[in-house]
Design a protein around this motif. Structure first.
Motif, short mmCIF file in Angstrom:
data_model
loop_
_atom_site.label_atom_id
_atom_site.label_comp_id
_atom_site.label_asym_id
_atom_site.label_seq_id
_atom_site.Cartn_x
_atom_site.Cartn_y
_atom_site.Cartn_z
N UNK A 36 81.09 33.65 -24.30
CA UNK A 36 79.79 33.37 -23.68
C UNK A 36 79.69 34.17 -22.37
N UNK A 37 78.59 34.88 -22.22
CA UNK A 37 78.43 35.78 -21.08
C UNK A 37 77.77 35.06 -19.91
N UNK A 38 78.22 35.39 -18.69
CA UNK A 38 77.65 34.83 -17.46
C UNK A 38 76.99 35.95 -16.66
N UNK A 39 75.81 35.66 -16.12
CA UNK A 39 75.09 36.63 -15.30
C UNK A 39 75.14 36.32 -13.81
N UNK A 86 85.75 32.63 -22.69
CA UNK A 86 86.23 33.01 -24.02
C UNK A 86 87.18 31.97 -24.58
N UNK A 87 86.91 31.57 -25.82
CA UNK A 87 87.80 30.67 -26.56
C UNK A 87 88.35 31.39 -27.76
N UNK A 88 89.65 31.70 -27.79
CA UNK A 88 90.21 32.50 -28.89
C UNK A 88 90.28 31.75 -30.22
N UNK A 89 90.21 30.43 -30.19
CA UNK A 89 90.35 29.66 -31.44
C UNK A 89 89.02 29.33 -32.09
N UNK A 90 87.91 29.63 -31.43
CA UNK A 90 86.60 29.38 -32.00
C UNK A 90 86.31 30.40 -33.09
N UNK A 91 85.23 30.20 -33.82
CA UNK A 91 84.88 31.14 -34.87
C UNK A 91 83.77 30.61 -35.76
N UNK A 190 73.44 33.55 -23.28
CA UNK A 190 72.51 32.46 -22.95
C UNK A 190 73.30 31.29 -22.37
N UNK A 191 72.90 30.87 -21.17
CA UNK A 191 73.50 29.71 -20.52
C UNK A 191 72.38 28.90 -19.88
N UNK A 192 72.18 27.69 -20.38
CA UNK A 192 71.13 26.81 -19.83
C UNK A 192 69.78 27.51 -19.75
N UNK A 193 69.45 28.25 -20.76
CA UNK A 193 68.15 28.91 -20.83
C UNK A 193 68.10 30.26 -20.15
N UNK A 194 69.14 30.65 -19.43
CA UNK A 194 69.17 31.92 -18.72
C UNK A 194 69.90 32.96 -19.55
#
Length: 347
Positions: A36-39, A86-91, A190-194
């Motif tokens: 998940x990207x943060x701005x 980043x979560x390496x176990x997600x998918x 996308x984080x909380x609509x941003x």
């Protein structure tokens, strides 16, 4: 798991534990990771709290600064980003395979599954219900409305009112002339609509899937009559956002597109429980906003609690998912400035 709201993380903790059990029994799961990207610095602070919550629960995740993101996605353009979670176990998994897997478990335990039956009516009798379908009647003690985008129509047949808005979301395949020398994790902007709402991931060796996790239409869709194809305008917008974030990806071209429905509640959390306290045997499990597969195990646990105990007792705090009159309201869908809660996922 890469969310910022503690309650949303709690729900997925329980889901992931069940998915791991199912995986040990043969359910396929592609552990490609989730980024998940943060701005902003504020979003990175939220991510840091998420890491702490996940670590305390025994899950792996970590923060990456913007300059480090290319360690995960070599083609990513970090301009305008502060970093990522980043979560390496997600998918991801195959929903059809999951449904088939669970259906086999139900049948092994003596349960029955009836397909291609339209619900046309209901009769209350002897403390239970007689469901009239297009292929005959079914007698039951409890009814669970888990009909997704069709849940409001089912509720109406049951004599109830359910406010869930079916939102139309579009996705596109991106074909690659040559396979990448790494696996593209799920990437969400996308984080909380941003953010742009762009998300993408590897699907096959030569194919990615991409979506813009924001809706353009302010109106709910008719699940029996909606455009299930991706509009050309949407493809162009998606291509622009993708090329802005992923640069110098040789041989990438758009493939087929499609659209599906996200059943959304006014507060963007699912309804799990009886709508009418006078009818505790009519239980709603709907409105997961496109995350029904992801939340299915925990929603199933809560539904079971309602049936067995008359209350959600297994997971503290989940009583807030009950479809009370205060929650079961008509959402405002004038989405010129749409707000999206932090329960976004990649496809």
């Amino acid at each position: 798991m890469q969310l910022t709201d503690p309650f949303d993380i709690l729900l997925r903790l329980h889901s992931v534990q069940q998915f791991r059990d199912w995986e040990s029994l043969g359910l396929g799961f592609n552990h490609i990771g989730y980024l998940r990207l943060a701005r902003t610095a504020e979003q990175m602070e939220l991510f840091a709290r998420s890491v702490k919550i996940q670590e305390e629960a025994g899950f792996r995740s970590r923060l990456y600064q913007a300059r480090e993101l290319q360690q995960l996605v070599p083609h990513i353009n970090p301009d305008g980003l502060e970093g990522g979670l980043y979560g390496p176990d997600d998918g991801f998994l195959d929903p059809y395979e999951m449904c088939t897997f669970l259906a086999e478990k139900v049948c092994t335990r003596g349960g029955n599954i009836f397909q291609f039956r339209e619900l046309v009516g209901v009769t209350r009798r002897n403390g239970g219900y007689r469901l009239d379908t297009s292929k005959g009647g079914l007698d039951c003690d409890f009814v669970i409305n888990a009909a997704g985008a069709w849940a409001p129509a089912v509720a109406e047949i049951l004599g109830q009112t359910l406010h869930i808005c079916p939102e139309r979301h579009e996705a596109v395949a991106i074909h690659l002339d040559s396979p990448l020398d790494y696996t593209m994790p799920v990437v969400m902007d996308l984080v909380n609509g941003e953010g742009t709402g762009l998300n993408f991931r590897h699907e096959k060796r030569n194919e990615l899937i991409a979506e813009i996790h924001k809706v353009r239409s302010p109106f709910p869709e008719d699940p029996d009559n909606y455009n299930d194809q991706c509009d050309e305008e949407s493809k162009v917008k998606l291509a622009e956002l993708f090329l802005e974030r992923i640069q110098e990806l040789p041989g990438a071209r758009l493939g087929r597109g499609w659209a599906g429905l996200y059943p959304v509640t006014a507060d963007h959390r699912p309804f799990v429980g009886p709508i009418d306290p006078a009818e505790p045997k009519l239980i709603t499990a709907a409105g997961a906003g496109g995350y029904g597969i992801q939340l299915a195990p925990v929603i199933g646990t809560i539904v079971t609690d309602w049936i067995v105990h008359g209350d959600p007792v297994s997971i503290p705090g989940t009583e807030i998912l009950s479809p009370t009159a205060e929650r079961n309201v008509l959402a405002e869908h004038s989405r010129a400035t749409a707000t999206v809660r932090d329960t976004e996922k990649g496809l």
